[in-house]
Design a protein around this motif. Structure first.
Motif, PDB file in Angstrom:
ATOM      1  N   ALA A 146    -102.780 -35.868 -48.789  1.00  0.00           N
ATOM      2  CA  ALA A 146    -103.788 -35.747 -50.033  1.00  0.00           C
ATOM      3  C   ALA A 146    -103.248 -35.026 -51.015  1.00  0.00           C
ATOM      4  N   PRO A 147    -103.452 -35.233 -52.277  1.00  0.00           N
ATOM      5  CA  PRO A 147    -102.822 -34.292 -53.230  1.00  0.00           C
ATOM      6  C   PRO A 147    -103.405 -32.927 -53.296  1.00  0.00           C
ATOM      7  N   LEU A 148    -104.893 -32.892 -52.929  1.00  0.00           N
ATOM      8  CA  LEU A 148    -105.496 -31.501 -53.103  1.00  0.00           C
ATOM      9  C   LEU A 148    -105.195 -30.824 -52.020  1.00  0.00           C
ATOM     10  N   LEU A 149    -104.977 -31.229 -50.827  1.00  0.00           N
ATOM     11  CA  LEU A 149    -104.279 -30.588 -49.704  1.00  0.00           C
ATOM     12  C   LEU A 149    -103.010 -30.176 -49.733  1.00  0.00           C
ATOM     13  N   ARG A 150    -102.387 -31.025 -50.322  1.00  0.00           N
ATOM     14  CA  ARG A 150    -100.810 -30.498 -50.483  1.00  0.00           C
ATOM     15  C   ARG A 150    -100.576 -29.295 -51.009  1.00  0.00           C
ATOM     16  N   ARG A 151    -101.555 -28.716 -51.859  1.00  0.00           N
ATOM     17  CA  ARG A 151    -101.425 -27.472 -52.590  1.00  0.00           C
ATOM     18  C   ARG A 151    -101.755 -26.334 -51.537  1.00  0.00           C
ATOM     19  N   VAL A 152    -102.343 -26.576 -50.433  1.00  0.00           N
ATOM     20  CA  VAL A 152    -102.596 -25.445 -49.690  1.00  0.00           C
ATOM     21  C   VAL A 152    -102.034 -25.457 -48.143  1.00  0.00           C
ATOM     22  N   ILE A 153    -101.655 -26.707 -47.766  1.00  0.00           N
ATOM     23  CA  ILE A 153    -100.993 -27.093 -46.563  1.00  0.00           C
ATOM     24  C   ILE A 153     -99.621 -26.708 -46.734  1.00  0.00           C
ATOM     25  N   PRO A 154     -98.738 -26.190 -45.804  1.00  0.00           N
ATOM     26  CA  PRO A 154     -97.544 -25.717 -45.880  1.00  0.00           C
ATOM     27  C   PRO A 154     -96.600 -27.184 -45.439  1.00  0.00           C
ATOM     28  N   SER A 155     -95.421 -27.307 -46.085  1.00  0.00           N
ATOM     29  CA  SER A 155     -94.502 -28.334 -45.753  1.00  0.00           C
ATOM     30  C   SER A 155     -93.270 -28.116 -45.841  1.00  0.00           C
ATOM     31  N   GLY A 156     -92.416 -28.638 -45.008  1.00  0.00           N
ATOM     32  CA  GLY A 156     -91.057 -28.376 -45.183  1.00  0.00           C
ATOM     33  C   GLY A 156     -90.059 -29.569 -44.361  1.00  0.00           C
ATOM     34  N   ASN A 157     -88.929 -29.343 -44.064  1.00  0.00           N
ATOM     35  CA  ASN A 157     -88.002 -30.171 -43.351  1.00  0.00           C
ATOM     36  C   ASN A 157     -88.668 -30.072 -41.869  1.00  0.00           C
ATOM     37  N   VAL A 158     -88.249 -31.269 -40.975  1.00  0.00           N
ATOM     38  CA  VAL A 158     -88.664 -31.213 -39.722  1.00  0.00           C
ATOM     39  C   VAL A 158     -87.811 -30.100 -39.008  1.00  0.00           C
ATOM     40  N   VAL A 159     -86.764 -30.045 -39.242  1.00  0.00           N
ATOM     41  CA  VAL A 159     -85.837 -29.218 -38.703  1.00  0.00           C
ATOM     42  C   VAL A 159     -85.168 -28.417 -39.680  1.00  0.00           C
ATOM     43  N   PRO A 160     -85.494 -27.269 -39.855  1.00  0.00           N
ATOM     44  CA  PRO A 160     -84.849 -26.218 -41.048  1.00  0.00           C
ATOM     45  C   PRO A 160     -83.389 -26.269 -41.053  1.00  0.00           C
ATOM     46  N   LEU A 161     -82.733 -26.109 -42.277  1.00  0.00           N
ATOM     47  CA  LEU A 161     -81.406 -26.121 -42.383  1.00  0.00           C
ATOM     48  C   LEU A 161     -80.774 -25.115 -41.405  1.00  0.00           C
ATOM     49  N   ALA A 162     -81.092 -24.087 -41.434  1.00  0.00           N
ATOM     50  CA  ALA A 162     -80.523 -23.333 -40.405  1.00  0.00           C
ATOM     51  C   ALA A 162     -80.414 -23.251 -38.929  1.00  0.00           C
ATOM     52  N   GLU A 163     -81.686 -23.832 -38.629  1.00  0.00           N
ATOM     53  CA  GLU A 163     -81.916 -24.365 -37.217  1.00  0.00           C
ATOM     54  C   GLU A 163     -80.821 -25.421 -37.091  1.00  0.00           C
ATOM     55  N   PHE A 164     -80.907 -26.543 -37.917  1.00  0.00           N
ATOM     56  CA  PHE A 164     -80.083 -27.833 -37.823  1.00  0.00           C
ATOM     57  C   PHE A 164     -78.588 -27.332 -37.460  1.00  0.00           C
ATOM     58  N   ARG A 165     -78.090 -26.312 -38.513  1.00  0.00           N
ATOM     59  CA  ARG A 165     -76.644 -25.902 -38.266  1.00  0.00           C
ATOM     60  C   ARG A 165     -76.350 -25.256 -36.726  1.00  0.00           C
ATOM     61  N   ALA A 166     -77.490 -24.661 -36.256  1.00  0.00           N
ATOM     62  CA  ALA A 166     -77.170 -23.852 -34.870  1.00  0.00           C
ATOM     63  C   ALA A 166     -77.231 -25.018 -33.937  1.00  0.00           C
ATOM     64  N   ASN A 167     -78.066 -26.252 -34.010  1.00  0.00           N
ATOM     65  CA  ASN A 167     -78.231 -27.380 -33.003  1.00  0.00           C
ATOM     66  C   ASN A 167     -76.764 -28.041 -33.168  1.00  0.00           C
ATOM     67  N   ILE A 168     -76.320 -28.285 -34.171  1.00  0.00           N
ATOM     68  CA  ILE A 168     -75.166 -29.216 -34.398  1.00  0.00           C
ATOM     69  C   ILE A 168     -73.838 -28.266 -33.752  1.00  0.00           C
TER      70      ILE A 168
END
Length: 247
Positions: A126-148
């Motif tokens: 919901a738009p109002l909740l998006r302002r306070v709820i953190p969001s981001g990539n499922v796997v952060p880029l740095a972790e993605f690099r390490a996993n690959i």
């Protein structure tokens, strides 16, 4: 489509073992499920060129590079060729990305937890909740690099001379924001390939050369012509390097 010249001498002395690790683009969703994947088509290209091959498909629907590591550790056989692709799910933007329930290894309890988590996250959009709820990539880029990098290391532990090809995730349709994230993750794959002495295949130029109806089954998943073209380019990359090494 790239033309592949058949070897003038037979390669019956050794059947190449091909391992594919990735998300739904690797796993394949076309019917029948056997024979239509990028991995299957890649192996057929090799066989047409005189290189018999057997394959192991560790692709996983909704899989991230986290599942890729778990699958490599639990199931991967020794391979002569590794085809590696992740990013479609890793780069997805989700609410509270730190809360994640892996798909592999799976269990009934995990399935229940995932269902509850998805139910909760849908309500956090919901738009109002998006302002306070953190969001981001499922796997952060740095972790993605390490996993690959870890997946490549696991393959090389089993066979130090394994030929590794990382291939970029094709763009999706009608979602410029998601494609922007995919570009970042593909760039990371390219960088890892350079540093780890592997090859990288960009798939966007291949998809761009096809009409949308031929490239996509839906807005995300690849159609017959796209998987055929990508597999042919993969085989061309392998055979070209093979010929350079033999020269």
């Amino acid at each position: 489509m790239t033309t592949i010249n058949k070897r003038s001498t037979p390669a019956q002395e050794h059947k190449l073992q091909v391992l594919a690790v990735g998300d739904c683009n690797t796993y394949g969703i076309q019917e029948p499920p056997i024979g239509n994947t990028i991995l299957d088509k890649f192996c057929r290209c090799l066989e047409q060129a005189g290189y018999p091959a057997s394959s192991q498909n560790l692709g996983f629907g909704m899989g991230t590079s986290r599942e890729g590591i778990a699958l490599m550790e639990a199931k991967a056989a020794r391979a002569d060729i590794l085809l590696l692709n992740f990013g479609l799910v890793d780069s997805w933007i989700t609410s509270i990305p730190r809360v994640y329930v892996p798909y592999f290894p799976d269990s009934r309890a995990k399935k229940v937890r995932r269902k509850l988590l998805k139910f909760t996250k849908r309500r956090l959009r919901a738009p109002l909740l998006r302002r306070v709820i953190p969001s981001g990539n499922v796997v952060p880029l740095a972790e993605f690099r390490a996993n690959i990098e870890q997946i490549i290391s696991l393959a090389r532990q089993a066979n130090p001379s394994v030929w590794v090809l990382l291939w970029g995730s094709p763009p999706v349709q009608y979602d410029a924001e998601r494609n922007g994230h995919l570009l970042q993750y593909n760039a990371e794959l390219h960088d890892v390939a350079t540093r780890k002495r592997a090859m990288y295949l960009p798939t966007k130029p291949i998809i761009d050369n096809l009409p949308s109806a031929e490239a996509f089954l839906d807005n995300v998943h690849l159609n017959e012509a796209a998987t055929t073209s990508i597999a042919a380019e993969m085989a061309h990359a392998f055979l070209s390097q093979r010929q350079r090494t033999a020269a």
